[in-house]
Design an enzyme around this catalytic site. Sequence first.
Site, PDB file in Angstrom:
ATOM      1  N   TYR A 173       0.846  -1.195   0.000  1.00  0.00           N
ATOM      2  CA  TYR A 173       0.000   0.000   0.000  1.00  0.00           C
ATOM      3  C   TYR A 173       0.879   1.242   0.000  1.00  0.00           C
ATOM      4  O   TYR A 173       1.970   1.251   0.568  1.00  0.00           O
ATOM      5  CB  TYR A 173      -0.937   0.032   1.216  1.00  0.00           C
ATOM      6  CG  TYR A 173      -0.241   0.015   2.558  1.00  0.00           C
ATOM      7  CD1 TYR A 173       0.062   1.196   3.228  1.00  0.00           C
ATOM      8  CD2 TYR A 173       0.106  -1.193   3.171  1.00  0.00           C
ATOM      9  CE1 TYR A 173       0.688   1.187   4.469  1.00  0.00           C
ATOM     10  CE2 TYR A 173       0.735  -1.223   4.398  1.00  0.00           C
ATOM     11  CZ  TYR A 173       1.019  -0.034   5.045  1.00  0.00           C
ATOM     12  OH  TYR A 173       1.642  -0.051   6.264  1.00  0.00           O
ATOM     13  N   PRO A 174       0.415   2.312  -0.640  1.00  0.00           N
ATOM     14  CA  PRO A 174       1.117   3.595  -0.547  1.00  0.00           C
ATOM     15  C   PRO A 174       0.552   4.423   0.597  1.00  0.00           C
ATOM     16  O   PRO A 174      -0.590   4.215   1.024  1.00  0.00           O
ATOM     17  CB  PRO A 174       0.807   4.239  -1.901  1.00  0.00           C
ATOM     18  CG  PRO A 174      -0.549   3.726  -2.258  1.00  0.00           C
ATOM     19  CD  PRO A 174      -0.642   2.332  -1.657  1.00  0.00           C
ATOM     20  N   MET A 175       1.347   5.347   1.104  1.00  0.00           N
ATOM     21  CA  MET A 175       0.873   6.210   2.182  1.00  0.00           C
ATOM     22  C   MET A 175       1.598   7.548   2.156  1.00  0.00           C
ATOM     23  O   MET A 175       2.663   7.692   1.544  1.00  0.00           O
ATOM     24  CB  MET A 175       1.089   5.547   3.539  1.00  0.00           C
ATOM     25  CG  MET A 175       2.537   5.313   3.903  1.00  0.00           C
ATOM     26  SD  MET A 175       2.763   4.946   5.666  1.00  0.00           S
ATOM     27  CE  MET A 175       2.332   6.520   6.416  1.00  0.00           C
ATOM     28  N   HIS A 188       6.017   4.241  17.068  1.00  0.00           N
ATOM     29  CA  HIS A 188       5.459   3.508  15.939  1.00  0.00           C
ATOM     30  C   HIS A 188       6.286   2.246  15.682  1.00  0.00           C
ATOM     31  O   HIS A 188       5.751   1.155  15.430  1.00  0.00           O
ATOM     32  CB  HIS A 188       5.472   4.426  14.711  1.00  0.00           C
ATOM     33  CG  HIS A 188       4.694   3.906  13.545  1.00  0.00           C
ATOM     34  ND1 HIS A 188       3.320   3.800  13.542  1.00  0.00           N
ATOM     35  CD2 HIS A 188       5.098   3.461  12.326  1.00  0.00           C
ATOM     36  CE1 HIS A 188       2.912   3.327  12.387  1.00  0.00           C
ATOM     37  NE2 HIS A 188       3.971   3.100  11.622  1.00  0.00           N
ATOM     38  N   GLN A 231       9.094  -5.818   6.547  1.00  0.00           N
ATOM     39  CA  GLN A 231       8.553  -4.685   5.821  1.00  0.00           C
ATOM     40  C   GLN A 231       9.650  -3.978   5.039  1.00  0.00           C
ATOM     41  O   GLN A 231      10.781  -3.850   5.491  1.00  0.00           O
ATOM     42  CB  GLN A 231       7.856  -3.707   6.763  1.00  0.00           C
ATOM     43  CG  GLN A 231       8.736  -3.121   7.854  1.00  0.00           C
ATOM     44  CD  GLN A 231       7.962  -2.169   8.761  1.00  0.00           C
ATOM     45  OE1 GLN A 231       6.788  -1.901   8.538  1.00  0.00           O
ATOM     46  NE2 GLN A 231       8.625  -1.659   9.772  1.00  0.00           N
ATOM     47  N   SER A 258       0.204   7.195  12.987  1.00  0.00           N
ATOM     48  CA  SER A 258      -0.753   6.840  11.935  1.00  0.00           C
ATOM     49  C   SER A 258      -2.116   7.464  12.172  1.00  0.00           C
ATOM     50  O   SER A 258      -2.727   8.005  11.252  1.00  0.00           O
ATOM     51  CB  SER A 258      -0.905   5.311  11.856  1.00  0.00           C
ATOM     52  OG  SER A 258       0.275   4.709  11.396  1.00  0.00           O
TER      53      SER A 258
END
Length: 503
Positions: free
Chosen positions: A151-153, A178, A191, A229
């Site tokens: 996914y992009p963010m 985080h 990741q 987030s």
Amino acid sequence: MANPPRTEEGWYALHDFRTVDWDAWRAAPERERESAVEEGVAYLAEHERVVDAEEGASAVFSVLGHKADLMIVHFRPTLDALSAAERRFESTALADFTEQSTSYVSMTEVSDYVSDSYFEDGEEETDEGIRRYIEGKLKPDIPDTEYVSFYPMSRKREAEQNWYTLEYEERAELLSAHGEIGREYAGKIKQVIASSVGLDDYEWGVTLFGGDPADIKDIVYEMRFDEASAEYGEFGPFYVGRRFPPTDLGAYLDGEQVPTSEHESGGHPHGDADAHGEGGHHHGGHGDGDAHGGGDDGHHGDESADADEEASIRSELEDLDIYAGKPHGEDVFATVLYSEADADELFEEVDGLRKNFDHYGTHVKTAVYTGTETDRAAVVSIWETASAAETAAGFLSELPGIVERAGEESGFGTMGMFYTVKPEHRGDFVEKFDVVGDVLDDMDGHYETDLMVNREDENDMFIASQWASREDAMTFFRSDDFRDTVSWGRDVLADRPRHVFLA
């Protein structure tokens, strides 16, 4: 103005999403479909072997849902190499049946949020552990774990919630908290976070690899509650898929579940799937290590019975003070094949394969051992999972000069042990092997035993022993001769025997 973090950039990344025109595929003549599969497999296998660049990694995933059917992931040192990989696909017959539904371009990076010393003291002065960690972030492998989520963010830039107006220290504190969540998933999730600022629509592309889709869901869910987030994260579309080896492309297009059953249990070294024209199967009788033997089709009849049999063998060996595995604190699985090819030619071929194997975290070791009693060489490949060892056997079975074991009727196959000998006792060890060999020659059910030496390290040896049955082999291991050898070996070996290979 708030201070931006210092960054260092690594490889470029392309997530190439493809949809299949299923109507066109079904309507196409058989010969066109066969050509598309053949060229598609060749393209995917070549790019997993990274023949188009000096470094990098590639993999293909089946994608669930309507957004795409396939996702091909490429990591390469240059943007030009990514462009070439993308365009090379368009020249295949498979491309005629697909469309690029979307894509994402990014670049791996690390920032001084990770380590001040790396940027302040320089790479050479940084702690080796930190340096390796950063190297892994900048030049990532694609792990063997089967599932993926991409996914992009971006970070919010609203009037009251602007990440980029926060002070550096506040950003660092938020990211540290985080990261604590991510560390709870160490060993479950890998990741790869790559920056896409100036390269694509969002600011980062995030790829999560894991063996269980639930772990992927859980880590994303937990991180949603984290302030970094919850307050400042903006997310694009999510894509979830499952990795399969290039040789399964035809099965995928035929609507079968991929990976096919031969690869299903995970940990397989997908790359170089067709290095010699065929892949995916291994020859029975070449020794299949702790992967429980098996026939030419790679399937196993009663796996639970095989597992019980192996557990029984290992337990009995343990009672006899024979170390049956766990050379690095984890169970490993070996495959061994024998070749009558020229040793130099064989080594060159194996060296090319293991460079590809090294991309996978489950790979422990692959080496060529030359025999002292025979003219054959043994190619030994050790992995952390049974399926990886099995699949590696498929690649290795296409090496030159591969032969069947002497004694086709062998009921128990090969048993072997890996030894590291203290250099000053190497001569003594070889002499002791000759004495034990004389004892073995007189034993019922013994076919052949050979002392094989790693051609890259003469102190690393592998004893391969062929028996008619398990009971015949265990008779030797219960003998006084063997117990005396074990006791003697404690003084001349650099460590305990690293692995017992059971076929």
